[in-house]
Design an enzyme around this catalytic site. Structure first.
Site, PDB file in Angstrom:
ATOM      1  CG  HIS A  46      -1.725  -1.183   1.421  1.00  0.00           C
ATOM      2  ND1 HIS A  46      -2.399  -1.608   2.367  1.00  0.00           N
ATOM      3  CD2 HIS A  46      -2.296  -1.948   0.382  1.00  0.00           C
ATOM      4  CE1 HIS A  46      -3.124  -2.532   2.422  1.00  0.00           C
ATOM      5  NE2 HIS A  46      -3.171  -3.002   1.030  1.00  0.00           N
ATOM      6  CG  HIS A  68      -6.527  -3.769   2.307  1.00  0.00           C
ATOM      7  ND1 HIS A  68      -5.519  -4.849   2.079  1.00  0.00           N
ATOM      8  CD2 HIS A  68      -7.217  -4.084   3.706  1.00  0.00           C
ATOM      9  CE1 HIS A  68      -5.465  -5.610   3.237  1.00  0.00           C
ATOM     10  NE2 HIS A  68      -6.247  -5.147   4.049  1.00  0.00           N
TER      11      HIS A  68
END
Length: 692
Positions: A571, A614
């Site tokens: 990420h 996420h």
């Protein structure tokens, strides 16, 4: 979260549906082949199939890029070209479409993966940490772990607050929430799956007519239902509605699964494959953009006239012109690299790489952040998904089973009230030393932006209900994994080019665990994961901790193990940050690159800080919002996404953006059989003939 051998994320449970009662897995390539004639009109691999100029050139056919391509080409008066460095994915479409192949037949490490590596990380035992990124149409959404988790309302409102020039309120929670929902079609779990896994949800919190499916696997294991009760014994509440602005607590989250055929729902399958032929859209694969072409004599207010691209490092560069805008959607690495290769970025690094400086924009590539994660591994007396896979089970329902048990834990729950207060105070006292340590560029605006981000994390996120640690449960191997991942790191690094070639990878340094608060939070996250393994009812199914094991118990032992065991949660953010220019920002709230008149960045690189989620879900929303901003600007509609398009007059030759029919052509593809399939085929044939 993606697949990686040492950090697999799955659900611990027992087999619910018998093999005999489940249907066989349909071959996604069959429907794929049926649509080839349609898609060939939009997806091409030969440069002779594209025009010399387009209104919009989108660099990157990943998650955000294909959203933009689909939405911008809804306006028939605008032409759109996507240039994607990777292949179409057709050769491996079944592998992409099968959710479980994320674990058992991963495309990580294949030609569909850039396979980046970081610089050696002092906080990770001087290791070069692997950074997989998708290099295929759909980008990382085609190869990732398919988690769909929304960020928190306070995080998005903080994004708005840190950008006081967001006067049109593009990035308030209400506006952003609507953009996220626009991309979605929610699919409820079956009654049996919901009961077995303990799934709770509020359907009204999701979209119902968007291109991407938000759903659940077609099969589960009864141990999944022990996840939330076990965490509840540790003071982590069960969250019955994690999608409406508060994702804290424990729950079974949604995944990007099409429940009509149990396949991956990603940006290509959702936004591109269902489209009818569009003469104003071309998507060229195997085309690496090497640089932006600038109009001469525009130094200080650069205007892009197009881009150059090449199929390989030895191939001749080709030029395509942009009539209106160049839009970068190549991700936190790719968009940053291209700006720098085009002479936009910190002059110190550009000059060292042999690139002529067009615009000294210090924030490009600065304040790189990433979630860092690792796994505790346990033997188990329960049957796992890994066991079923090893036994050869290959039904569609079973092969849709992926990770989805998660929890986000705030700082007070993680550390206790007194220790949380002490960590906050200590962190706040270290801001100046952190600036000098993490940002060697030495630019005052970049430093000011880092301080603003630092203040947001330590004064707002640390003291709120926002998750500082994500916890996950995994059983796609024959063991059970309990994973922890830090969500708001204070450690920050940088990314910059070291040559003038787009085919040479940049220097990537996220500075993992450089800040002591990050190490403390991550260490306590792993300790909590160990407590979960001892909590009833989950503990009854775990028979021993194999990694790291009983030899790790003191803080020093944990720290040493963490350095050798953790890796990316995939990420990365921050390298083209949406911040004011005086804070070292790269793009404005309209996503326009400062100092340019027609170049925007629309991908995860614009988040100035990591989100407690996420990245897939928020980035679909970001791309939808970007599409609205761009379309409304060029169609002479109000630039406020909250304003109704009927209040302004769109361009006479354009279709209005934001109307109720926007998603009509992009409703998720569902399985059709018999008469329905025949009628669909006839309709497609008629459409093709009419388009000739």
């Amino acid at each position: 979260m993606w697949f990686a051998e040492t950090t697999i994320l799955t659900l611990a449970s027992t087999y619910l549906l018998s093999k005999s009662s489940a249907s066989p897995l349909p071959d996604p390539s069959e429907s794929h082949r049926e649509q080839n004639n349609l898609r060939a009109r939009n997806i091409v691999s030969d440069s002779s199939d594209i025009q010399s100029s387009y209104d919009f050139i989108i660099v990157g056919g990943g998650l955000a890029g294909l959203v933009l391509a689909s939405r911008l080409s809804e306006d028939s008066n605008h032409t759109v070209l996507v240039l994607e460095a990777g292949e179409s994915g057709d050769a491996n479409i079944t592998q992409i479409n099968t959710p479980a192949d994320t674990y058992y037949n991963s495309l990580v490490g294949s030609e569909y993966d850039y396979a980046y590596q970081t610089a050696q990380q002092a906080g990770c035992a001087n290791r070069n940490v692997s950074w997989p990124r998708g290099k295929v149409l759909g980008g990382s959404s085609a190869i990732n772990g398919m988690y769909l988790v929304r960020p928190n309302e306070p995080e998005i409102n903080a994004l708005h607050s840190i950008n006081p020039n967001d006067t049109d309120e593009f990035w308030t929670w209400d506006s952003y929430y609507d953009a996220m929902k626009k991309s979605e079609t929610f699919g409820a779990p079956s009654a049996d799956v919901a009961a077995e896994a303990g799934i709770q949800y509020s359907a009204s919190s999701y979209g119902s007519n968007g291109p991407i499916h938000w759903s659940y696997p077609g099969e589960t294991f009864n141990l999944v239902g022990n996840w939330t009760p076990a965490l509840l014994t540790l003071g982590i509440p069960t969250n019955p509605d994690a999608a409406s602005g508060d994702n804290s607590g424990a729950y079974i989250t949604t995944s990007s699964i099409n429940p009509s055929n149990w396949t991956r729902s990603y940006s290509r399958s959702g936004y591109i494959d269902p489209l009818p032929p569009r003469s104003n859209l071309d998507i060229l694969t195997s085309a690496t953009v090497t640089n932006i072409v600038w109009q001469s004599g525009t130094s200080g207010n650069l205007t892009a006239t197009g881009v150059q691209w090449a199929s390989s490092s030895t191939a001749e560069k080709q030029t395509v012109n942009a009539n209106k805008e160049v839009i970068l959607a190549a991700g936190s690495i790719g968009s940053t690299q291209l700006l720098q290769l085009s002479g936009v970025g910190p002059s110190k690094y550009l000059q060292a790489a042999g690139v002529d400086v067009q615009l000294d924009l210090p924030g490009v590539g600065q304040r790189l952040q990433d979630h860092l994660s690792g796994s505790l591994i346990y033997s188990t007396n329960a049957e796992t998904a890994g066991d079923m896979h090893n036994a050869g089970v290959a039904t569609a329902e079973f092969l849709s089973y992926i990770n989805s048990a998660t929890a986000y834990v705030n700082l007070t729950t993680l550390l206790g009230s007194d220790n949380a207060s002490a960590l906050i105070s200590s962190a706040q006292a270290e801001v100046d030393s952190s600036v000098s340590s993490f940002l060697p560029l030495g630019d005052s605006t970049v430093a000011a932006g880092y301080k603003a981000i630092y203040d947001t994390i330590t004064n707002q996120f640390y003291s709120s209900n926002s998750g500082q640690i994500e916890l996950l449960l995994s059983i796609t191997s024959t063991n059970v994994l309990l994973q922890a991942a830090i969500q708001h790191p204070l450690s920050a690094g940088e990314l910059y080019i070291t040559s003038n070639s787009a085919f040479d990878y940049p220097y990537i340094n996220p500075n993992y665990l450089a800040h002591s608060a990050d190490l403390t939070i991550l260490r306590e996250g792993f300790k909590m994961a160990r407590l979960i393994s001892q909590a009833s009812p989950l503990s009854a199914y775990l028979t021993g901790e194999t990694t790291p094991g009983s030899s790790v118990s003191t803080d020093d032992e944990w720290n040493t193990w963490i350095e050798s065991a953790v890796g990316t949660e995939y990420h990365p953010t921050g390298t083209c940050a949406m911040l004011p220019l005086e804070l070292g920002g790269v793009v404005s709230p309209s996503l326009l690159v400062y100092g340019t008149s027609n170049v925007r960045v629309a991908d995860a690189s614009v988040y100035p800080f990591d989100l407690s989620s996420h990245l897939g879900a928020p980035t679909y929303g970001l791309a939808e919002q970007a599409s609205t901003i761009i379309r409304d600007y060029w169609n002479a509609v109000s630039t406020n996404p909250n304003a109704t398009t009927s209040s302004s007059s769109p361009s006479p030759t354009s279709t209005s953006s934001g109307n109720s029919n926007t998603n009509a052509a992009l409703r998720p593809v569902t399985c059709v059989h018999g008469l329905g399939m025949m009628l669909s085929a006839i309709a497609c044939l008629v459409t093709c003939v009419m388009a000739l």
